[in-house]
Design a protein around this motif. Sequence first.
Motif, short mmCIF file in Angstrom:
data_model
loop_
_atom_site.label_atom_id
_atom_site.label_comp_id
_atom_site.label_asym_id
_atom_site.label_seq_id
_atom_site.Cartn_x
_atom_site.Cartn_y
_atom_site.Cartn_z
N ALA A 161 6.80 -11.52 -8.04
CA ALA A 161 7.61 -10.49 -7.97
C ALA A 161 6.86 -8.95 -8.66
O ALA A 161 6.95 -8.45 -7.08
N ALA A 162 6.32 -8.60 -9.57
CA ALA A 162 5.45 -7.36 -10.05
C ALA A 162 4.29 -7.00 -8.98
O ALA A 162 4.79 -6.21 -8.39
N MET A 163 3.36 -7.88 -8.42
CA MET A 163 2.67 -8.54 -7.70
C MET A 163 2.88 -7.80 -6.72
O MET A 163 2.53 -6.46 -6.34
N ASP A 213 3.27 -3.69 -2.43
CA ASP A 213 4.67 -2.26 -1.31
C ASP A 213 4.38 -1.53 -1.92
O ASP A 213 4.44 -0.39 -1.07
N ALA A 214 4.33 -0.80 -3.14
CA ALA A 214 4.22 0.64 -3.67
C ALA A 214 2.67 1.64 -3.13
O ALA A 214 2.67 2.52 -2.41
N ILE A 272 -0.83 4.17 0.03
CA ILE A 272 -1.92 4.55 1.17
C ILE A 272 -1.53 4.69 1.63
O ILE A 272 -2.29 5.35 3.20
N GLU A 273 -1.14 4.45 2.57
CA GLU A 273 -0.13 4.64 4.48
C GLU A 273 0.12 6.35 4.60
O GLU A 273 -0.08 6.84 5.60
N ALA A 324 -9.42 -2.44 -2.12
CA ALA A 324 -9.39 -2.36 -3.38
C ALA A 324 -7.73 -2.50 -4.52
O ALA A 324 -7.84 -3.30 -5.54
N VAL A 325 -7.02 -1.71 -3.92
CA VAL A 325 -5.71 -2.88 -4.28
C VAL A 325 -5.20 -4.30 -4.69
O VAL A 325 -5.02 -4.65 -5.85
#
Length: 184
Positions: free
Chosen positions: A29-31, A36-37, A42-43, A57-58
Amino acid sequence: MIESTPDAQVAFMAGLRRESAQLDYRRWAAMLEFLDAETARIEQEVEAQQQDLALAAVRSVVAQANGWSEHQASGRILEAETARDDLPNVWKAFGEGEIDAARVSVIANGAWKLTQARSIEKLDARSVAYAATHTVGELRQWVKRFIARHEPDEVEKRYEDIVAERSVTIHHSIAATPLLRWLH
């Protein structure tokens, strides 16, 4: 469930299994929350041509943080997204420690092979009860049977595609055969 057994040591081990599943859920869930963040950031901040590289890279950072290879991370990310987004009962049971990451992976992989939304909903509705009381190997076989029962035409098509891709090539090389060289 086995947690309610009168044997304290067995109940203790079962409780540890549940805690371990809940820790896996927290990590997954943390991943997803991090991904998502970072995807949203990035967008907004990164030029369109550079976004794929930034997202890679993320994903690499996620792999390193979890001690996974990038290949493992990619698979787990897809499994986690599938469970969270398409299999709400599976995701909830995972969060409660009823099923572990290995079982979630098997169910998510099964969902990828289904083509109809109602089949995925049925998989989600029925898989948790089975997964909670059977081994990963038994669950894998159950999912295969589930797919074959609910989408037999798709299973047949996949089988035909696999068979069509098969081939055997034989190369004869007499000079390379040690026995024949010895006989000369």
